[in-house]
Design an enzyme around this catalytic site. Sequence first.
Site, PDB file in Angstrom:
ATOM      1  N   HIS A 168     -58.813 124.084  82.485  1.00 26.42           N
ATOM      2  CA  HIS A 168     -59.412 124.752  81.182  1.00 26.42           C
ATOM      3  C   HIS A 168     -58.037 125.185  80.296  1.00 26.42           C
ATOM      4  O   HIS A 168     -58.280 124.865  79.125  1.00 26.42           O
ATOM      5  CB  HIS A 168     -60.157 126.196  81.549  1.00 26.42           C
ATOM      6  CG  HIS A 168     -60.570 126.731  80.331  1.00 26.42           C
ATOM      7  ND1 HIS A 168     -61.561 127.805  80.414  1.00 26.42           N
ATOM      8  CD2 HIS A 168     -60.563 126.700  79.085  1.00 26.42           C
ATOM      9  CE1 HIS A 168     -62.018 128.351  79.106  1.00 26.42           C
ATOM     10  NE2 HIS A 168     -61.208 127.565  78.366  1.00 26.42           N
ATOM     11  N   GLU A 216     -56.336 124.341  72.975  1.00 31.11           N
ATOM     12  CA  GLU A 216     -55.620 124.852  74.153  1.00 31.11           C
ATOM     13  C   GLU A 216     -54.118 125.030  73.571  1.00 31.11           C
ATOM     14  O   GLU A 216     -53.403 126.062  73.957  1.00 31.11           O
ATOM     15  CB  GLU A 216     -55.662 124.076  75.338  1.00 31.11           C
ATOM     16  CG  GLU A 216     -57.059 124.480  75.809  1.00 31.11           C
ATOM     17  CD  GLU A 216     -57.510 125.991  76.282  1.00 31.11           C
ATOM     18  OE1 GLU A 216     -56.534 126.446  77.067  1.00 31.11           O
ATOM     19  OE2 GLU A 216     -58.386 126.443  75.765  1.00 31.11           O
ATOM     20  N   HIS A 243     -52.836 128.838  73.152  1.00 27.94           N
ATOM     21  CA  HIS A 243     -52.063 129.365  74.235  1.00 27.94           C
ATOM     22  C   HIS A 243     -50.528 128.735  74.322  1.00 27.94           C
ATOM     23  O   HIS A 243     -49.560 129.105  74.648  1.00 27.94           O
ATOM     24  CB  HIS A 243     -52.876 128.917  75.653  1.00 27.94           C
ATOM     25  CG  HIS A 243     -54.046 129.794  75.566  1.00 27.94           C
ATOM     26  ND1 HIS A 243     -54.394 131.073  75.852  1.00 27.94           N
ATOM     27  CD2 HIS A 243     -55.241 129.242  75.330  1.00 27.94           C
ATOM     28  CE1 HIS A 243     -55.538 131.426  75.618  1.00 27.94           C
ATOM     29  NE2 HIS A 243     -56.258 130.328  75.574  1.00 27.94           N
TER      30      HIS A 243
END
Length: 238
Positions: free
Chosen positions: A73, A127, A131
């Site tokens: 993920h 992502e 992040h």
Amino acid sequence: MHCRNKENKKMGPKGWFILKLLMFQGLFISHSQEQEDFDFFYLVLQWPGAYCDTKRSCCYPTSGKPAADFGIHGLWPNYKDGTYPSNCNPDSEFDKSQITDLVSSLKKTWPTLACPSNEGFKFWKHEWEKHGTCSESVMDQHEYFENSLKLRDRANLLQALTNSGIKPDDRFYDLEKIRKAIKDEIGFTPGIECNKDPERNDQLHQIYICVDTSGTEFIKCPILPRERCPSRLQFAKF
């Protein structure tokens, strides 16, 4: 200009020394904070059977149905107090040309399950920008994805669970047995997240593994996500 020079003379050598010392300390503190933007990473691995077995359902990527294995993920920088940084550098946009050599592996082990069906670049872009940009003090874009792939393979979660008799067969298993099987494999206690299927059964959804700030080594979790899993949960087929 003349007034500024008069003020400088009034300060004197001692004043300038103090000012320069404060400026140096300020720069040093700023640099330290830049290098310590976060305390650790969560490597978050998700079970596709649980992702798809919900009311929202899922869509397989354009490359076809992913393997029945845990997929990535994300690799998420976190703080020890449970909070996390996000979207740290709007100027650092996702650039798929930097990861061309990784795309084949990403499609296999970091597959998108979002609808409508797509290749996966939208997922990886999200992502990285949410992040990955918060980890740029220790790794660039290619390293972010490469390290994530290596960590996922090293965790080897499905093998760890099946070795303990825990299989994705829609049966229910003890939460603590799942936790122990993973700890025996990676050396540290993981975080476990559940979701619910359409019949409201709790099922194994995501595993959180803590990683050091270099993004390369598993560590003991400074803090685990809040768990809302019951003592027994379903391991869904996929």
